[in-house]
Write an enzyme that holds these catalytic residues in place. Structure first.
Site, PDB file in Angstrom:
ATOM      1  N   CYS A  30       0.777  -1.118   0.052  1.00 50.74           N
ATOM      2  CA  CYS A  30       0.060   0.217   0.053  1.00 50.74           C
ATOM      3  C   CYS A  30       0.824   1.206   0.051  1.00 50.74           C
ATOM      4  CB  CYS A  30      -0.830  -0.110   1.123  1.00 50.74           C
ATOM      5  SG  CYS A  30      -1.905   1.508   1.346  1.00 50.74           S
TER       6      CYS A  30
ATOM      7  N   HIS B 163      -8.506   8.017   2.565  1.00 48.84           N
ATOM      8  CA  HIS B 163      -8.069   9.363   2.383  1.00 48.84           C
ATOM      9  C   HIS B 163      -9.229  10.319   1.986  1.00 48.84           C
ATOM     10  CE1 HIS B 163      -7.539   7.525  -1.475  1.00 48.84           C
ATOM     11  NE2 HIS B 163      -7.706   8.922  -2.124  1.00 48.84           N
TER      12      HIS B 163
ATOM     13  N   CYS C  12       0.322   3.441   3.003  1.00 48.20           N
ATOM     14  CA  CYS C  12       0.980   2.947   4.492  1.00 48.20           C
ATOM     15  C   CYS C  12       2.504   3.246   4.200  1.00 48.20           C
ATOM     16  CB  CYS C  12       0.683   1.263   4.352  1.00 48.20           C
ATOM     17  SG  CYS C  12      -0.859   0.881   4.971  1.00 48.20           S
TER      18      CYS C  12
HETATM   19  P1  DGP Z   1      -8.145   8.794  -5.007  1.00 48.29           P
HETATM   20  O1  DGP Z   1      -8.381   9.182  -6.689  1.00 48.29           O
HETATM   21  O2  DGP Z   1      -9.272   9.605  -4.499  1.00 48.29           O
HETATM   22  O3  DGP Z   1      -7.753   7.655  -4.759  1.00 48.29           O
HETATM   23  O4  DGP Z   1      -6.781  10.035  -5.046  1.00 48.29           O
HETATM   24  C1  DGP Z   1      -5.504   9.278  -4.930  1.00 48.29           C
HETATM   25  C2  DGP Z   1      -4.478  10.439  -4.725  1.00 48.29           C
HETATM   26  O5  DGP Z   1      -3.228  10.247  -4.388  1.00 48.29           O
HETATM   27  C3  DGP Z   1      -4.542  11.270  -6.260  1.00 48.29           C
HETATM   28  O6  DGP Z   1      -4.953  12.517  -5.994  1.00 48.29           O
HETATM   29  C4  DGP Z   1      -2.874  11.307  -6.356  1.00 48.29           C
HETATM   30  C5  DGP Z   1      -2.411  10.902  -5.075  1.00 48.29           C
HETATM   31  N1  DGP Z   1      -1.276  10.411  -4.876  1.00 48.29           N
HETATM   32  C6  DGP Z   1      -1.086   9.240  -5.480  1.00 48.29           C
HETATM   33  N2  DGP Z   1       0.300   8.583  -5.163  1.00 48.29           N
HETATM   34  C7  DGP Z   1       1.066   9.517  -4.554  1.00 48.29           C
HETATM   35  C8  DGP Z   1       2.152   9.668  -3.950  1.00 48.29           C
HETATM   36  O7  DGP Z   1       3.078   8.723  -4.093  1.00 48.29           O
HETATM   37  N3  DGP Z   1       2.448  10.835  -3.527  1.00 48.29           N
HETATM   38  C9  DGP Z   1       1.480  11.717  -3.062  1.00 48.29           C
HETATM   39  N4  DGP Z   1       1.939  12.849  -2.464  1.00 48.29           N
HETATM   40  N5  DGP Z   1       0.260  11.557  -3.592  1.00 48.29           N
HETATM   41  C10 DGP Z   1      -0.050  10.459  -4.143  1.00 48.29           C
END
Ligand code: DGP
Length: 117
Positions: free
Chosen positions: A5, A100, A8
Site C-alpha cells: 500500500c 484518504h 502505508c
Molecule cells: P483517489 O483518486 O481519491 O484515490 O486519490 C488518490 C490521490 O493520491 C491522487 O490525487 C494522487 C495522489 N497520489 C497517488 N500517489 C501518490 C504519492 O505517491 N504521493 C502523493 N503525495 N500523492 C499521491
C-alpha cells in the site's frame, strides 16, 4: 501496515512526501497531482481500505481527521472555505485503496463536481 500500500509506505516514511501535519493517528501531505492551489491528503496511519470499511470501532479517527482539517484550514489560510472529498470504490473513482480525504482550496470550486448521468 499493508506492504503493498503506497499510503502505508508514505505513513511509515518509506516513500517521501511533503508533510503538512502529523500525529500518532493522522498524516496530512501534499497531493502529487494537485487539483487546486491547495490540495492536501489526510490519511489515517492505520490501513483502512476505504470509507466503506468505517465501523463503530474505527470511526473516531474520521472525527479526528476532520478536527485536523479544521486546524489545517487556519494554518493554510483557507479562510474563504475549502472542500473535503472522499472517493470510495470503483464508481467513486478511488485510485489508492487506503482511506484518504482530499482537502482542496484556494479557488472557487465548481458544483456539481461531476456530470449528472
Ligand atoms: P483517489 O483518486 O481519491 O484515490 O486519490 C488518490 C490521490 O493520491 C491522487 O490525487 C494522487 C495522489 N497520489 C497517488 N500517489 C501518490 C504519492 O505517491 N504521493 C502523493 N503525495 N500523492 C499521491
Amino acid at each position: 501496515m499493508m506492504s503493498d500500500c503506497i499510503f502505508c509506505k508514505i505513513a511509515a516514511g518509506e516513500i517521501p512526501s511533503t508533510k503538512v501535519y502529523e500525529d500518532d493517528i493522522v498524516l496530512a501531505f501534499k497531493d502529487l497531482e494537485p487539483q487546486a492551489p491547495t490540495h492536501v491528503l489526510l490519511i489515517p496511519k492505520a490501513h483502512i481500505a476505504s470509507a466503506a470499511e468505517i465501523t463503530p470501532e474505527n470511526s473516531a479517527l474520521v472525527a479526528h481527521i476532520f478536527e485536523v482539517a479544521a486546524k489545517l484550514a487556519k494554518e493554510l489560510r483557507l479562510d474563504n472555505g475549502f472542500r473535503v472529498v472522499n472517493n470510495c470504490g470503483e464508481d467513486g473513482m478511488q485510485s489508492v485503496q487506503h482511506l484518504h480525504f482530499h482537502m482542496l482550496g484556494g479557488k472557487k470550486m465548481g458544483w456539481p463536481p461531476y456530470p449528472a448521468n
